[in-house]
Design an enzyme around this catalytic site. Structure first.
Site, PDB file in Angstrom:
ATOM      1  N   LYS A   1       9.887   5.677  -4.797  1.00 57.77           N
ATOM      2  CA  LYS A   1       9.057   5.248  -5.919  1.00 57.77           C
ATOM      3  C   LYS A   1       9.085   6.336  -6.985  1.00 57.77           C
ATOM      4  CE  LYS A   1       5.475   5.043  -3.268  1.00 57.77           C
ATOM      5  NZ  LYS A   1       4.065   4.923  -2.789  1.00 57.77           N
TER       6      LYS A   1
ATOM      7  N   THR B   1      -3.897   7.365  -0.460  1.00 56.60           N
ATOM      8  CA  THR B   1      -4.430   6.013  -0.594  1.00 56.60           C
ATOM      9  C   THR B   1      -5.102   5.574   0.706  1.00 56.60           C
ATOM     10  OG1 THR B   1      -2.707   5.452  -2.207  1.00 56.60           O
ATOM     11  CG2 THR B   1      -3.862   3.616  -1.154  1.00 56.60           C
TER      12      THR B   1
ATOM     13  N   PHE C   1       0.825  -1.202   0.000  1.00 55.24           N
ATOM     14  CA  PHE C   1       0.000   0.000   0.000  1.00 55.24           C
ATOM     15  C   PHE C   1       0.862   1.256   0.000  1.00 55.24           C
ATOM     16  CE2 PHE C   1      -3.282  -2.823   1.722  1.00 55.24           C
ATOM     17  CZ  PHE C   1      -4.429  -2.342   1.113  1.00 55.24           C
ATOM     18  N   ASP C   2       0.520   2.181  -0.866  1.00 59.23           N
ATOM     19  CA  ASP C   2       0.973   3.558  -0.711  1.00 59.23           C
ATOM     20  C   ASP C   2       0.268   4.123   0.518  1.00 59.23           C
ATOM     21  OD1 ASP C   2       1.947   6.222  -1.459  1.00 59.23           O
ATOM     22  OD2 ASP C   2      -0.122   6.592  -2.070  1.00 59.23           O
ATOM     23  N   LEU C   3       0.782   5.227   1.048  1.00 61.76           N
ATOM     24  CA  LEU C   3       0.174   5.799   2.252  1.00 61.76           C
ATOM     25  C   LEU C   3      -0.667   7.042   1.934  1.00 61.76           C
ATOM     26  CD1 LEU C   3      -0.111   5.577   5.308  1.00 61.76           C
ATOM     27  CD2 LEU C   3       2.005   6.907   5.549  1.00 61.76           C
TER      28      LEU C   3
END
Length: 245
Positions: free
Chosen positions: A155, A14, A9-11
Site C-alpha cells: 500500500k 488499526t 482492514f489495515d492491521l
C-alpha cells in the site's frame, strides 16, 4: 444487507497496537546484541524505520532490503558493528510473539463478521503478520489476509487492493470499505483503488489537506453505523445471534 458487503482492514495501528509491540521487540533485540536499550536508541531506530517505510510507500526501496537496511543504518548511527541480517531475524522473531490488540477490536470484528466479509490488507512481513494475527486470536474473523511481503506490492499501490478483491471474487467496489490509520497507505491507496475509505484517527490528529477519507472515526465501534443498515444496528450486542467464533 449491510451498506458495505466487504471491509478491508489495515492491521498495525488499526487493529493491533504496533507501537507497543515494536517497543518490546526492539528492546529485546537491542539487549541481545549488546546495543544500549535506551529511549534515545529507540528514537533513532524509529526515525530510521519510519523514513524507510515512507520510501517503500513511494516505491523507492523493496521490503526485503528495508528490513535489513534499518539495522545497518542504526549501526552506522551508533558506531556498533553487528550482523544486520541476524539482528533483523531476531527482531522479527520477537515481534511475531507480540499481539497487542486494541481493547474494542474483538467485539467490533465479531459484530461486523455477521454482516460483511472481513479482509486484512497489510504492509509487512508475511510470517510476522500472520503469527501476530493468530496470537491475537482474531484471525478466524477474516475471509482473506493479504500481506505486502507475499503479494509483492505495498500500500498505497493499487495492486495489493486488486489482488485482494480479485482473489475473493469481489467486483462491486462501491460496496467495499478500506479502514486504516495511515493517510498515505490506507486512505490514499484505497481512494486510488476506487474504494470508499475510513480513516482511524485514534490520535485525534489534524485532518488531511489533500487525501480526503470518506469517513473519519476516533474509535472502531463507530464502524457499526457506517457499515450496517438500521436493522443490523438494532442487533448489535444481541447474545442470541450466531457468531462465527
Amino acid at each position: 444487507m449491510a451498506v458495505y458487503h466487504c471491509v478491508l482492514f489495515d492491521l498495525d495501528g488499526t487493529l493491533l497496537d504496533f507501537s507497543a509491540a515494536e517497543h518490546g521487540a526492539l528492546m529485546e533485540t537491542l539487549e541481545h546484541f549488546d546495543f544500549p536499550a535506551t529511549e534515545q536508541t529507540e528514537q533513532i531506530y524509529r526515525s530510521i524505520n519510519d523514513a524507510l517505510w515512507a520510501a517503500l510507500e513511494r516505491g523507492e526501496i523493496r521490503q526485503e532490503k528495508l528490513v535489513v537496511r534499518r539495522f545497518e543504518k542504526l549501526q552506522e548511527e551508533l558506531g556498533i558493528k553487528q550482523d544486520p541480517v541476524q539482528m533483523n531475524a531476531y527482531y522479527l522473531a520477537r515481534l511475531t510473539q507480540r499481539a497487542d490488540v486494541f481493547p474494542e477490536v474483538e467485539n467490533v470484528l465479531k459484530e461486523l463478521a455477521e454482516v460483511a466479509t472481513l479482509v486484512i490488507v497489510s504492509n509487512g512481513v508475511e510470517n510476522v503478520q500472520l503469527g501476530r494475527l493468530e496470537r491475537a486470536g482474531i484471525l478466524p474473523y477474516f475471509d482473506g489476509v493479504f500481506i505486502s511481503g507475499k503479494v509483492g506490492a505495498s500500500k498505497p499501490s493499487r495492486k495489493i487492493f486488486d489482488v485482494a478483491l480479485n482473489s475473493l471474487g469481489i467486483e462491486n467496489r462501491k460496496k467495499v470499505l478500506m479502514v486504516g490509520d495511515s493517510l498515505k497507505a490506507d486512505i490514499s491507496g484505497g481512494n486510488a483503488a476506487g474504494l470508499d475509505t475510513c480513516w482511524c484517527n485514534f490520535k485525534m490528529s489534524p485532518g488531511p489537506e489533500k487525501e480526503k477519507p470518506t469517513y473519519t472515526i476516533t474509535n472502531l465501534e463507530q464502524l457499526f453505523e457506517i457499515v450496517m443498515e438500521e436493522e443490523e444496528l438494532a442487533n448489535v450486542g444481541n447474545p442470541d445471534k450466531r457468531h462465527m467464533v
